[in-house]
Design a protein around this motif. Structure first.
Motif, mmCIF file in Angstrom:
data_model
loop_
_atom_site.group_PDB
_atom_site.id
_atom_site.type_symbol
_atom_site.label_atom_id
_atom_site.label_comp_id
_atom_site.label_asym_id
_atom_site.label_seq_id
_atom_site.Cartn_x
_atom_site.Cartn_y
_atom_site.Cartn_z
ATOM 1 N N ASN A 123 0.809 -1.220 0.000
ATOM 2 C CA ASN A 123 0.000 0.000 0.000
ATOM 3 C C ASN A 123 0.845 1.275 0.000
ATOM 4 N N LYS A 124 2.148 1.162 0.226
ATOM 5 C CA LYS A 124 3.043 2.312 0.189
ATOM 6 C C LYS A 124 3.749 2.457 -1.162
ATOM 7 N N LEU A 125 3.539 1.503 -2.060
ATOM 8 C CA LEU A 125 4.257 1.505 -3.330
ATOM 9 C C LEU A 125 3.547 2.374 -4.364
ATOM 10 N N THR A 126 4.341 3.019 -5.175
ATOM 11 C CA THR A 126 3.808 3.822 -6.278
ATOM 12 C C THR A 126 3.853 2.992 -7.554
ATOM 13 N N TYR A 127 3.334 3.555 -8.622
ATOM 14 C CA TYR A 127 3.336 2.877 -9.913
ATOM 15 C C TYR A 127 4.755 2.549 -10.366
ATOM 16 N N SER A 128 5.664 3.500 -10.269
ATOM 17 C CA SER A 128 7.037 3.267 -10.724
ATOM 18 C C SER A 128 7.758 2.256 -9.833
ATOM 19 N N SER A 129 7.519 2.287 -8.537
ATOM 20 C CA SER A 129 8.162 1.300 -7.667
ATOM 21 C C SER A 129 7.584 -0.102 -7.892
ATOM 22 N N LEU A 130 6.315 -0.196 -8.253
ATOM 23 C CA LEU A 130 5.747 -1.497 -8.621
ATOM 24 C C LEU A 130 6.384 -2.035 -9.895
ATOM 25 N N MET A 131 6.622 -1.143 -10.854
ATOM 26 C CA MET A 131 7.258 -1.581 -12.102
ATOM 27 C C MET A 131 8.664 -2.104 -11.833
ATOM 28 N N VAL A 132 9.423 -1.401 -11.001
ATOM 29 C CA VAL A 132 10.784 -1.833 -10.663
ATOM 30 C C VAL A 132 10.741 -3.138 -9.869
ATOM 31 N N SER A 133 9.824 -3.236 -8.925
ATOM 32 C CA SER A 133 9.718 -4.453 -8.106
ATOM 33 C C SER A 133 9.368 -5.666 -8.951
ATOM 34 N N PHE A 134 8.405 -5.504 -9.854
ATOM 35 C CA PHE A 134 8.029 -6.648 -10.683
ATOM 36 C C PHE A 134 9.090 -6.969 -11.729
ATOM 37 N N PHE A 135 9.872 -5.981 -12.133
ATOM 38 C CA PHE A 135 11.008 -6.265 -13.007
ATOM 39 C C PHE A 135 11.990 -7.189 -12.293
ATOM 40 N N PHE A 136 12.336 -6.858 -11.058
ATOM 41 C CA PHE A 136 13.302 -7.676 -10.331
ATOM 42 C C PHE A 136 12.708 -9.012 -9.889
ATOM 43 N N TYR A 137 11.403 -9.039 -9.603
ATOM 44 C CA TYR A 137 10.772 -10.326 -9.309
ATOM 45 C C TYR A 137 10.846 -11.243 -10.534
ATOM 46 N N GLY A 138 10.561 -10.696 -11.700
ATOM 47 C CA GLY A 138 10.687 -11.480 -12.925
ATOM 48 C C GLY A 138 12.124 -11.882 -13.198
ATOM 49 N N LEU A 139 13.059 -10.967 -12.938
ATOM 50 C CA LEU A 139 14.477 -11.250 -13.147
ATOM 51 C C LEU A 139 14.906 -12.466 -12.343
ATOM 52 N N PHE A 140 14.508 -12.500 -11.087
ATOM 53 C CA PHE A 140 14.948 -13.596 -10.229
ATOM 54 C C PHE A 140 14.076 -14.838 -10.370
ATOM 55 N N MET A 141 12.753 -14.699 -10.338
ATOM 56 C CA MET A 141 11.891 -15.883 -10.314
ATOM 57 C C MET A 141 11.775 -16.552 -11.678
#
Length: 191
Positions: A123-141
């Protein structure tokens, strides 16, 4: 009709008979070293990846109400991360003398850290931080799942003492099939 066999043809026939005798069946392939370990690892990794993939749009709509285009952009960042993660984890595992476990364990740990952040602090994440987070989640997973599905199964199949190429396809089928079962069970559990 009379067939004439030359000596070099007889050698080929004998080699074909040896290949038929050395084929392994489905149950023997399960008993090969590391097949069970990688099959269940892929089961869990594919389950985690597919549950996130199929519930991502619903989660983003319910919690953030970004709209279709922004949701698609976040999902695309996950896929771009997966593409780069496959290259990165494969390259790193080649640098470690084709030992796949160290790089996949580190990637799994990092994807758990990212997923924890996405679960607890979403709930504290913004649109851009979600994009970065899901980029790294995809990178690793996704990097881990692609490494297990392609590289590890081929390594196991080639590690058989008699270099039986039939084992490569059987082992690959076992590992990939367990991943599909994991994805199906994960969707059943999530609902």
């Amino acid at each position: 009709m009379l067939a004439v066999l030359y000596p070099w043809q007889m050698i080929v026939i004998e080699e074909e008979k040896k290949q038929k005798e050395t084929r392994i069946n489905f149950w023997q392939a399960w008993l090969l070293p590391k097949v069970l370990f990688y099959a269940f690892s892929y089961f869990c990794a594919k389950m985690a990846l597919q549950v996130v993939f199929f519930s991502l749009f619903e989660f983003l709509d319910d919690e953030f109400a970004f709209g279709g285009q922004k949701n698609a952009n976040i999902s695309t960042m996950n896929d771009v991360g997966g593409l780069l993660g496959s290259f990165a984890i494969g390259y790193i595992s080649d640098l470690t003398y084709s030992k796949r476990s160290p790089s996949t364990i580190v990637a799994c740990f990092l994807s758990c850290v990212i997923w924890y952040m996405l679960t607890v602090e979403y709930n504290k994440l913004t649109y851009s931080s979600l994009m970065v987070s899901f980029f790294f989640y995809g990178l690793f997973m996704q990097g881990v799942t692609n490494t297990i599905a392609a590289t590890c199964s081929a390594d196991i199949g080639k590690a058989i003492p008699d270099k039986n190429t039939k084992a490569v396809s059987t082992v690959t089928g076992i590992i990939d099939g367990m991943g599909s079962v994991g994805a199906a069970i994960g969707q059943f559990i999530v609902g």
